[in-house]
Design a protein around this motif. Sequence first.
Motif, PDB file in Angstrom:
ATOM      1  N   VAL A  72       0.854  -1.189   0.000  1.00 45.88           N
ATOM      2  CA  VAL A  72       0.000   0.000   0.000  1.00 45.88           C
ATOM      3  C   VAL A  72       0.889   1.239   0.000  1.00 45.88           C
ATOM      4  O   VAL A  72       2.013   1.210   0.511  1.00 45.88           O
ATOM      5  CB  VAL A  72      -0.944   0.024   1.225  1.00 45.88           C
ATOM      6  N   PRO A  73       0.408   2.350  -0.581  1.00 46.50           N
ATOM      7  CA  PRO A  73       1.229   3.563  -0.682  1.00 46.50           C
ATOM      8  C   PRO A  73       1.284   4.374   0.601  1.00 46.50           C
ATOM      9  O   PRO A  73       0.855   5.526   0.657  1.00 46.50           O
ATOM     10  CB  PRO A  73       0.544   4.334  -1.815  1.00 46.50           C
ATOM     11  N   VAL A  74       1.806   3.746   1.656  1.00 44.75           N
ATOM     12  CA  VAL A  74       2.145   4.467   2.881  1.00 44.75           C
ATOM     13  C   VAL A  74       3.614   4.869   2.718  1.00 44.75           C
ATOM     14  O   VAL A  74       4.504   4.017   2.757  1.00 44.75           O
ATOM     15  CB  VAL A  74       1.933   3.606   4.135  1.00 44.75           C
ATOM     16  N   LEU A  75       3.868   6.144   2.497  1.00 40.38           N
ATOM     17  CA  LEU A  75       5.185   6.606   2.071  1.00 40.38           C
ATOM     18  C   LEU A  75       6.271   6.259   3.072  1.00 40.38           C
ATOM     19  O   LEU A  75       6.046   6.261   4.295  1.00 40.38           O
ATOM     20  CB  LEU A  75       5.152   8.119   1.851  1.00 40.38           C
ATOM     21  N   THR A  76       7.463   5.998   2.540  1.00 38.48           N
ATOM     22  CA  THR A  76       8.593   5.630   3.393  1.00 38.48           C
ATOM     23  C   THR A  76       9.635   6.734   3.498  1.00 38.48           C
ATOM     24  O   THR A  76      10.509   6.669   4.361  1.00 38.48           O
ATOM     25  CB  THR A  76       9.291   4.369   2.850  1.00 38.48           C
ATOM     26  N   THR A  77       9.570   7.745   2.617  1.00 38.09           N
ATOM     27  CA  THR A  77      10.573   8.808   2.658  1.00 38.09           C
ATOM     28  C   THR A  77      10.332   9.787   3.799  1.00 38.09           C
ATOM     29  O   THR A  77      11.114  10.725   4.002  1.00 38.09           O
ATOM     30  CB  THR A  77      10.633   9.549   1.314  1.00 38.09           C
ATOM     31  N   LYS A  78       9.248   9.606   4.507  1.00 38.93           N
ATOM     32  CA  LYS A  78       9.020  10.219   5.812  1.00 38.93           C
ATOM     33  C   LYS A  78       8.019   9.323   6.531  1.00 38.93           C
ATOM     34  O   LYS A  78       7.270   8.577   5.893  1.00 38.93           O
ATOM     35  CB  LYS A  78       8.467  11.640   5.690  1.00 38.93           C
ATOM     36  N   ARG A  79       8.014   9.389   7.838  1.00 42.78           N
ATOM     37  CA  ARG A  79       7.044   8.587   8.577  1.00 42.78           C
ATOM     38  C   ARG A  79       5.649   9.163   8.385  1.00 42.78           C
ATOM     39  O   ARG A  79       5.415  10.344   8.618  1.00 42.78           O
ATOM     40  CB  ARG A  79       7.378   8.532  10.066  1.00 42.78           C
ATOM     41  N   VAL A  80       4.729   8.308   7.955  1.00 44.43           N
ATOM     42  CA  VAL A  80       3.321   8.665   7.858  1.00 44.43           C
ATOM     43  C   VAL A  80       2.595   7.995   9.018  1.00 44.43           C
ATOM     44  O   VAL A  80       2.731   6.777   9.223  1.00 44.43           O
ATOM     45  CB  VAL A  80       2.717   8.193   6.514  1.00 44.43           C
ATOM     46  N   TYR A  81       1.854   8.778   9.765  1.00 41.79           N
ATOM     47  CA  TYR A  81       1.125   8.222  10.904  1.00 41.79           C
ATOM     48  C   TYR A  81      -0.162   7.592  10.372  1.00 41.79           C
ATOM     49  O   TYR A  81      -1.246   8.151  10.434  1.00 41.79           O
ATOM     50  CB  TYR A  81       0.886   9.313  11.943  1.00 41.79           C
ATOM     51  N   ALA A  92      -6.329   3.655   0.078  1.00 39.66           N
ATOM     52  CA  ALA A  92      -5.909   2.255  -0.003  1.00 39.66           C
ATOM     53  C   ALA A  92      -6.641   1.407   1.029  1.00 39.66           C
ATOM     54  O   ALA A  92      -7.104   0.292   0.724  1.00 39.66           O
ATOM     55  CB  ALA A  92      -4.398   2.149   0.198  1.00 39.66           C
ATOM     56  N   ALA A  93      -6.758   1.919   2.254  1.00 41.54           N
ATOM     57  CA  ALA A  93      -7.481   1.179   3.292  1.00 41.54           C
ATOM     58  C   ALA A  93      -8.937   0.962   2.884  1.00 41.54           C
ATOM     59  O   ALA A  93      -9.492  -0.129   3.066  1.00 41.54           O
ATOM     60  CB  ALA A  93      -7.402   1.926   4.620  1.00 41.54           C
ATOM     61  N   PRO A 135      13.638   6.083  -1.418  1.00 47.03           N
ATOM     62  CA  PRO A 135      12.471   5.288  -1.012  1.00 47.03           C
ATOM     63  C   PRO A 135      12.877   3.875  -0.585  1.00 47.03           C
ATOM     64  O   PRO A 135      13.848   3.310  -1.102  1.00 47.03           O
ATOM     65  CB  PRO A 135      11.611   5.236  -2.280  1.00 47.03           C
ATOM     66  N   ARG A 136      12.145   3.352   0.351  1.00 55.20           N
ATOM     67  CA  ARG A 136      12.321   1.974   0.797  1.00 55.20           C
ATOM     68  C   ARG A 136      11.118   1.154   0.336  1.00 55.20           C
ATOM     69  O   ARG A 136      10.169   1.684  -0.221  1.00 55.20           O
ATOM     70  CB  ARG A 136      12.477   1.937   2.323  1.00 55.20           C
ATOM     71  N   ASP A 137      11.162  -0.140   0.556  1.00 59.65           N
ATOM     72  CA  ASP A 137      10.049  -0.994   0.138  1.00 59.65           C
ATOM     73  C   ASP A 137       8.763  -0.561   0.831  1.00 59.65           C
ATOM     74  O   ASP A 137       8.752  -0.305   2.050  1.00 59.65           O
ATOM     75  CB  ASP A 137      10.335  -2.454   0.486  1.00 59.65           C
ATOM     76  N   LEU A 138       7.692  -0.467   0.059  1.00 58.88           N
ATOM     77  CA  LEU A 138       6.402  -0.112   0.650  1.00 58.88           C
ATOM     78  C   LEU A 138       5.916  -1.238   1.557  1.00 58.88           C
ATOM     79  O   LEU A 138       6.161  -2.415   1.293  1.00 58.88           O
ATOM     80  CB  LEU A 138       5.376   0.165  -0.444  1.00 58.88           C
ATOM     81  N   PRO A 139       5.211  -0.893   2.618  1.00 61.47           N
ATOM     82  CA  PRO A 139       4.711  -1.913   3.546  1.00 61.47           C
ATOM     83  C   PRO A 139       3.477  -2.624   2.989  1.00 61.47           C
ATOM     84  O   PRO A 139       2.885  -2.207   1.991  1.00 61.47           O
ATOM     85  CB  PRO A 139       4.358  -1.093   4.788  1.00 61.47           C
ATOM     86  N   ARG A 140       3.091  -3.680   3.671  1.00 61.30           N
ATOM     87  CA  ARG A 140       1.874  -4.421   3.355  1.00 61.30           C
ATOM     88  C   ARG A 140       0.814  -4.126   4.408  1.00 61.30           C
ATOM     89  O   ARG A 140       1.118  -4.087   5.599  1.00 61.30           O
ATOM     90  CB  ARG A 140       2.139  -5.935   3.347  1.00 61.30           C
ATOM     91  N   MET A 141      -0.403  -3.915   3.969  1.00 63.13           N
ATOM     92  CA  MET A 141      -1.514  -3.717   4.898  1.00 63.13           C
ATOM     93  C   MET A 141      -2.351  -4.988   4.943  1.00 63.13           C
ATOM     94  O   MET A 141      -2.762  -5.508   3.899  1.00 63.13           O
ATOM     95  CB  MET A 141      -2.374  -2.523   4.491  1.00 63.13           C
ATOM     96  N   LEU A 190       0.062  -3.059   9.692  1.00 63.65           N
ATOM     97  CA  LEU A 190       0.986  -2.653   8.638  1.00 63.65           C
ATOM     98  C   LEU A 190       2.284  -3.420   8.842  1.00 63.65           C
ATOM     99  O   LEU A 190       2.940  -3.264   9.875  1.00 63.65           O
ATOM    100  CB  LEU A 190       1.220  -1.143   8.695  1.00 63.65           C
ATOM    101  N   GLU A 191       2.622  -4.243   7.883  1.00 61.47           N
ATOM    102  CA  GLU A 191       3.790  -5.100   7.993  1.00 61.47           C
ATOM    103  C   GLU A 191       4.952  -4.534   7.176  1.00 61.47           C
ATOM    104  O   GLU A 191       4.771  -4.078   6.049  1.00 61.47           O
ATOM    105  CB  GLU A 191       3.459  -6.512   7.490  1.00 61.47           C
ATOM    106  N   GLY A 192       6.133  -4.570   7.766  1.00 60.24           N
ATOM    107  CA  GLY A 192       7.342  -4.190   7.038  1.00 60.24           C
ATOM    108  C   GLY A 192       7.487  -2.698   6.805  1.00 60.24           C
ATOM    109  O   GLY A 192       8.120  -2.287   5.824  1.00 60.24           O
ATOM    110  N   TYR A 193       6.932  -1.885   7.706  1.00 59.42           N
ATOM    111  CA  TYR A 193       7.041  -0.431   7.524  1.00 59.42           C
ATOM    112  C   TYR A 193       8.307   0.070   8.188  1.00 59.42           C
ATOM    113  O   TYR A 193       8.458   0.020   9.403  1.00 59.42           O
ATOM    114  CB  TYR A 193       5.812   0.261   8.100  1.00 59.42           C
ATOM    115  N   ASP A 194       9.245   0.578   7.364  1.00 58.27           N
ATOM    116  CA  ASP A 194      10.549   1.046   7.850  1.00 58.27           C
ATOM    117  C   ASP A 194      10.834   2.420   7.243  1.00 58.27           C
ATOM    118  O   ASP A 194      11.658   2.555   6.331  1.00 58.27           O
ATOM    119  CB  ASP A 194      11.637   0.046   7.453  1.00 58.27           C
ATOM    120  N   PRO A 195      10.144   3.461   7.722  1.00 60.70           N
ATOM    121  CA  PRO A 195      10.261   4.768   7.075  1.00 60.70           C
ATOM    122  C   PRO A 195      11.449   5.586   7.567  1.00 60.70           C
ATOM    123  O   PRO A 195      12.041   5.306   8.608  1.00 60.70           O
ATOM    124  CB  PRO A 195       8.955   5.454   7.491  1.00 60.70           C
TER     125      PRO A 195
END
Length: 294
Positions: free
Chosen positions: A44-53, A213-214, A255-261, A279-284
């Motif tokens: 899902v497009p939860v951005l990784t180049t900054k933390r998105v809450y 996306a949600a 950018p890092r790998d996008l997480p999975r929802m 949210l799995e694998g979120y490393d922003p």
Amino acid sequence: MEQQYLDLLQRVLDQGDERVDRTGVGTRSLFGAMLRFDLSGGQVPVLTTKRVYWKLAVKEMLWFLTGGTNIRPLLEQNVRIWSDWPLATYRRETGEDISQRDFEDRIVADADFATKWGDLGPVYGKQWRRWSGPDGQEHDQIATLIDTLRTNPASRRMLFHAWNVAEVGNMALPPCHMVYQYHVTSDGRLNGLLYQRSCDLLLGLPFNLTGAAALQLMLAQQAGLQPGELVWTGGDVHLYLNHLEQARTQIARAPRDLPRMVLRKADSIDAYRIEDFELEGYDPHPPITAEVAV
């Protein structure tokens, strides 16, 4: 997939038309943009180049789906993203220079105060779930959409929107993400398209993408479909002039790998809770702060 967002930021910085806007802050703006995200692999497009809450964005989407228009339920969940507009109205109409935190605390503690000062008017939730027809009948656009997804997935009329011309003037903020349309492929994938008439690229779009996306994942579950592509298209796409340095900071990050929802299936669209989402694998990268223009 995230690089296209960063490229859009750069295009606005390089080519945007600079002008004074409604808020008085000023923007650098382009007209017409599109981003595409493949949700079929769970990303899902939860951005990784900054933390998105991201939980705040999902809580906001769940609030829209309740049909609510008062900020009190949001504040009870520590979601403060809608406080600026009713606070500005309160200060203007009463002359009281109350702090945002004190205003929010009063909304939560005092139901009568919340009723008077915490309502945003007939914004998103009202239009999505209780659109008022000229005969007084209310129309639940979300329920109709889900029924059509289940019973007539080839329809080209699977959409809902919030730009109710008769009620726009009574809204604290006219709808920005205003039209959502859906498309089902022959192999059972749900595609979604969001049209956003006005887009704050730095602060608004990351939340809008997460919420859209949600919502698409919830709709797919409720209709027995698999997620497909999320297409975002923007009208007036802009950076506020006090966000330019923050945008440059974000563009410089890789950018890092996008997480999975992942979400547990609920019995209905109305039964989802924030606890159902993971949210799995979120490393922003670290957060980037900026002021909201009101």
